[in-house]
Write a protein that holds these residues in place. Structure first.
Motif, PDB file in Angstrom:
ATOM      1  N   GLU A 329       0.990  -1.360   0.034  1.00 54.60           N
ATOM      2  CA  GLU A 329       0.015  -0.067  -0.093  1.00 54.60           C
ATOM      3  C   GLU A 329       0.893   1.267   0.126  1.00 54.60           C
ATOM      4  OE1 GLU A 329      -3.563   1.988   2.642  1.00 54.60           O
ATOM      5  OE2 GLU A 329      -2.619   0.187   3.374  1.00 54.60           O
ATOM      6  N   HIS A 330       2.047   1.303   0.565  1.00 57.87           N
ATOM      7  CA  HIS A 330       2.855   2.421   0.822  1.00 57.87           C
ATOM      8  C   HIS A 330       4.151   2.416   0.273  1.00 57.87           C
ATOM      9  CE1 HIS A 330      -0.655   4.047   3.400  1.00 57.87           C
ATOM     10  NE2 HIS A 330      -0.255   2.745   4.237  1.00 57.87           N
ATOM     11  N   GLY A 331       4.539   1.386  -0.507  1.00 52.98           N
ATOM     12  CA  GLY A 331       5.891   1.252  -0.858  1.00 52.98           C
ATOM     13  C   GLY A 331       6.715   0.858   0.286  1.00 52.98           C
ATOM     14  N   ASN A 332       7.879   1.116   0.365  1.00 47.38           N
ATOM     15  CA  ASN A 332       8.943   0.956   1.357  1.00 47.38           C
ATOM     16  C   ASN A 332      10.230   1.627   1.168  1.00 47.38           C
ATOM     17  OD1 ASN A 332      11.514  -0.944   1.418  1.00 47.38           O
ATOM     18  ND2 ASN A 332      10.196  -1.837  -0.303  1.00 47.38           N
ATOM     19  N   CYS A 333      10.767   2.077   2.420  1.00 51.80           N
ATOM     20  CA  CYS A 333      12.282   2.331   2.478  1.00 51.80           C
ATOM     21  C   CYS A 333      12.966   1.272   3.281  1.00 51.80           C
ATOM     22  CB  CYS A 333      12.367   3.649   2.876  1.00 51.80           C
ATOM     23  SG  CYS A 333      12.331   3.882   4.658  1.00 51.80           S
ATOM     24  N   HIS A 334      14.099   1.344   3.046  1.00 49.09           N
ATOM     25  CA  HIS A 334      14.974   0.386   3.898  1.00 49.09           C
ATOM     26  C   HIS A 334      16.411   0.955   3.839  1.00 49.09           C
ATOM     27  CE1 HIS A 334      16.097  -2.107   0.479  1.00 49.09           C
ATOM     28  NE2 HIS A 334      17.335  -2.029   0.842  1.00 49.09           N
ATOM     29  N   VAL A 335      17.073   0.609   5.133  1.00 42.48           N
ATOM     30  CA  VAL A 335      18.330   0.850   5.429  1.00 42.48           C
ATOM     31  C   VAL A 335      18.977  -0.310   5.579  1.00 42.48           C
ATOM     32  CG1 VAL A 335      17.841   3.322   6.281  1.00 42.48           C
ATOM     33  CG2 VAL A 335      18.191   1.224   7.780  1.00 42.48           C
ATOM     34  N   ALA A 336      20.201  -0.339   5.440  1.00 43.90           N
ATOM     35  CA  ALA A 336      21.335  -1.376   5.640  1.00 43.90           C
ATOM     36  C   ALA A 336      22.567  -0.913   6.633  1.00 43.90           C
ATOM     37  CB  ALA A 336      21.769  -2.012   4.435  1.00 43.90           C
ATOM     38  N   VAL A 337      22.397  -1.565   7.722  1.00 47.17           N
ATOM     39  CA  VAL A 337      23.632  -1.513   8.323  1.00 47.17           C
ATOM     40  C   VAL A 337      24.732  -2.279   7.996  1.00 47.17           C
ATOM     41  CG1 VAL A 337      22.563  -0.683  10.669  1.00 47.17           C
ATOM     42  CG2 VAL A 337      22.573  -3.021  10.203  1.00 47.17           C
ATOM     43  N   GLY A 338      25.922  -1.822   7.962  1.00 49.74           N
ATOM     44  CA  GLY A 338      27.030  -2.602   7.700  1.00 49.74           C
ATOM     45  C   GLY A 338      27.885  -2.057   6.224  1.00 49.74           C
ATOM     46  N   ALA A 339      28.133  -2.930   5.417  1.00 49.37           N
ATOM     47  CA  ALA A 339      28.824  -2.580   4.260  1.00 49.37           C
ATOM     48  C   ALA A 339      27.995  -1.752   3.205  1.00 49.37           C
ATOM     49  CB  ALA A 339      29.266  -4.008   3.805  1.00 49.37           C
ATOM     50  N   SER A 340      28.816  -0.808   2.589  1.00 48.94           N
ATOM     51  CA  SER A 340      28.131  -0.029   1.539  1.00 48.94           C
ATOM     52  C   SER A 340      28.493  -0.538   0.291  1.00 48.94           C
ATOM     53  CB  SER A 340      28.999   1.255   1.580  1.00 48.94           C
ATOM     54  OG  SER A 340      30.159   1.437   1.430  1.00 48.94           O
ATOM     55  N   TYR A 341      27.985  -0.082  -0.611  1.00 44.90           N
ATOM     56  CA  TYR A 341      28.262  -0.385  -2.159  1.00 44.90           C
ATOM     57  C   TYR A 341      28.972   0.460  -2.753  1.00 44.90           C
ATOM     58  CZ  TYR A 341      24.480  -3.870  -1.429  1.00 44.90           C
ATOM     59  OH  TYR A 341      23.549  -4.908  -1.003  1.00 44.90           O
ATOM     60  N   ALA A 342      30.268   0.067  -3.281  1.00 45.00           N
ATOM     61  CA  ALA A 342      31.272   1.022  -3.903  1.00 45.00           C
ATOM     62  C   ALA A 342      30.828   1.288  -5.262  1.00 45.00           C
ATOM     63  CB  ALA A 342      32.389   0.111  -3.916  1.00 45.00           C
ATOM     64  N   ASP A 343      29.803   0.872  -5.874  1.00 47.31           N
ATOM     65  CA  ASP A 343      29.426   1.067  -7.217  1.00 47.31           C
ATOM     66  C   ASP A 343      28.384   2.335  -7.299  1.00 47.31           C
ATOM     67  OD1 ASP A 343      27.425  -0.591  -6.066  1.00 47.31           O
ATOM     68  OD2 ASP A 343      26.785  -1.606  -8.041  1.00 47.31           O
ATOM     69  N   THR A 344      27.952   2.810  -5.848  1.00 49.78           N
ATOM     70  CA  THR A 344      27.378   3.841  -5.794  1.00 49.78           C
ATOM     71  C   THR A 344      28.310   5.313  -6.104  1.00 49.78           C
ATOM     72  OG1 THR A 344      27.299   4.203  -3.473  1.00 49.78           O
ATOM     73  CG2 THR A 344      25.540   3.058  -4.800  1.00 49.78           C
ATOM     74  N   TYR A 345      29.458   5.249  -6.221  1.00 53.03           N
ATOM     75  CA  TYR A 345      30.591   5.969  -6.328  1.00 53.03           C
ATOM     76  C   TYR A 345      30.373   6.774  -7.757  1.00 53.03           C
ATOM     77  CZ  TYR A 345      35.022   8.541  -6.985  1.00 53.03           C
ATOM     78  OH  TYR A 345      35.902   9.440  -7.195  1.00 53.03           O
ATOM     79  N   ALA A 346      30.137   8.066  -8.020  1.00 55.99           N
ATOM     80  CA  ALA A 346      29.747   8.536  -9.111  1.00 55.99           C
ATOM     81  C   ALA A 346      31.063   8.832 -10.037  1.00 55.99           C
ATOM     82  CB  ALA A 346      29.002   9.632  -8.830  1.00 55.99           C
ATOM     83  N   GLY A 347      32.288   8.697  -9.446  1.00 52.52           N
ATOM     84  CA  GLY A 347      33.580   9.017 -10.262  1.00 52.52           C
ATOM     85  C   GLY A 347      33.800   7.665 -10.934  1.00 52.52           C
ATOM     86  N   ASP A 348      35.241   7.622 -11.362  1.00 51.25           N
ATOM     87  CA  ASP A 348      35.950   6.431 -11.715  1.00 51.25           C
ATOM     88  C   ASP A 348      36.088   5.487 -10.639  1.00 51.25           C
ATOM     89  OD1 ASP A 348      37.526   4.642 -12.964  1.00 51.25           O
ATOM     90  OD2 ASP A 348      38.983   6.170 -13.883  1.00 51.25           O
TER      91      ASP A 348
END
Length: 399
Positions: A329-348
């Motif tokens: 009904e309302h979609g969702n948001c989620h957070v993750a504690v712990g490791a980040s995703y390096a591919d969300t870096y906008a540079g090289d």
């Protein structure tokens, strides 16, 4: 549960996911690891056949059974659970692709196991994940994963096995004539959302719902990602924020199964980027131990939003792959504690070494645990020019 035609459609959908997730082209003779639980054998066999047809070399590996995991984590010494077989690093360094078929025969068999031992095993093998990450950055590797219905997951979700299979059928568009083509259209719609978000100069995001009031700093040189082929299904749009800018309270109203433990009603209070207080209606001790797994386990690695117009998932599935993509009904948001995703870096991507990650606030941890909020919510972006823009409200992006 699935007809032969549906199995073939599912396999082709996974191939779409894998080939979309990998930025480089596959070459004949390259190795693709097919990692599967025993219950998913029918899909593994169908996928094996398809990979052969593609001219690649499938490498099937079955995951540990529940009894094996109880033995390994329960009886294994620190040396045994930390040991990595000779050749694993070389094998991982030569993989072109990985498809994981998740079909757990049990969700609770590890409940009596010390979670710190599971954490030690994950820490010991993190370097293998790092190898895959570097190969993915260079375009030499891609991965995708999916779920297969099991009685354990159906029972935990409160669904019958047939109802659970129907949720998978709906979510992955397996009733469509060409599911991969449907996924390609979802991919294009998501591209439009990501382009809109990436065009904003966002200073911070404020997430407000009945039990959540959280500030997230997207961070410098970030990009929103999602619907990349990595997960089937996947409808989320996400980034890995600067963990240092996380402030406030986050509440996960959706239950979560992890390492044999059920947790409900997780409440996390962040101050200066770290969880300073955690509570849970059920499983509070387990949550605290997970957050103490390593230095980065109590910090934010991901922030994500799912538009209810994209996702057909409308039931709790007791499986993160589906639950983090809940539409409802309302979609969702989620957070993750712990490791980040390096591919969300906008540079090289090639310049994102350990020092650069630390400078930009990309989090490092052996943990990555998604916690989902399905409450009605509003997400407001404060732009760098001081303007405030509602980017998400009541389950939909406002683009």
């Amino acid at each position: 549960m699935f007809t032969k035609l549906e199995l073939e459609k599912y396999a082709r959908t996974l191939w779409w996911g894998l080939s979309t997730a990998r930025t480089g082209q596959f070459k004949p003779g390259e190795f693709v690891l097919v990692r599967f639980d025993l219950d998913a054998l029918p899909l593994a066999e169908t996928l094996f056949d398809l990979i052969i047809e593609k001219g690649l070399v499938p490498v099937p590996r079955m995951n540990l059974s529940p009894n094996m995991e109880v033995s390994f984590y329960g009886k294994g010494s620190q040396e045994q659970i930390s040991a990595v077989p000779a050749g694993d690093a070389e094998f991982t360094g030569n993989l072109a692709g990985l498809i994981s078929l998740i079909a757990p025969a049990s969700l609770t068999h590890l409940k009596g196991v010390d979670p710190s031992k599971i954490g030690r095993a994950a820490v010991a093998r993190k370097f293998l994940r790092d190898i895959m990450e570097q190969r993915e950055i260079s375009g030499d590797f891609g991965w995708s994963l999916c779920a297969w219905p099991t009685k354990a997951m159906a029972d935990a979700s409160g669904l019958s096995l047939d109802e659970y299979a129907e949720q998978i059928r709906k979510a992955c568009f397996l009733a469509d004539d060409d599911p991969a083509a449907t996924w390609a259209r979802v991919f294009e719609d998501a591209q439009e959302v990501k382009a809109w978000l990436n065009g904003m100069e966002i200073k911070n995001l404020r997430i407000e719902s009945e039990h959540t009031d959280l500030i997230v700093d997207p961070g410098q040189d970030r990009r929103w990602l999602g619907v990349s082929g990595h997960n089937i299904p996947s409808f989320e749009i996400f980034l890995s924020p600067d963990w240092r800018g996380t402030e406030g309270v986050y509440f996960a109203d959706q239950p979560s199964f992890r390492s044999g433990n059920l947790v409900r009603g997780v409440r996390l209070e962040f101050k200066e980027g770290r969880v300073v207080r955690s509570e849970a209606e059920e499983g509070a001790d387990f949550v605290a131990k997970q957050l103490g797994m390593d230095e980065g386990a109590c910090r934010l690695g991901e922030f994500s939003l799912t538009d209810r117009r994209f996702s057909r998932i409308d039931a709790f599935m007791a499986n993160t792959l589906f639950d983090e993509n809940f539409g409802g009904e309302h979609g969702n948001c989620h957070v993750a504690v712990g490791a980040s995703y390096a591919d969300t870096y906008a540079g090289d991507q090639r310049e994102l070494d350990a020092a650069k990650k630390a400078e930009l606030g990309f989090n490092e941890s052996a943990l990555h645990w998604d916690l989902v909020n399905t409450e009605k919510k509003t997400v407001t972006a404060e732009l760098k020019n001081g303007k405030k823009v509602v980017i998400y409200d009541d389950g939909e992006f406002k683009y």
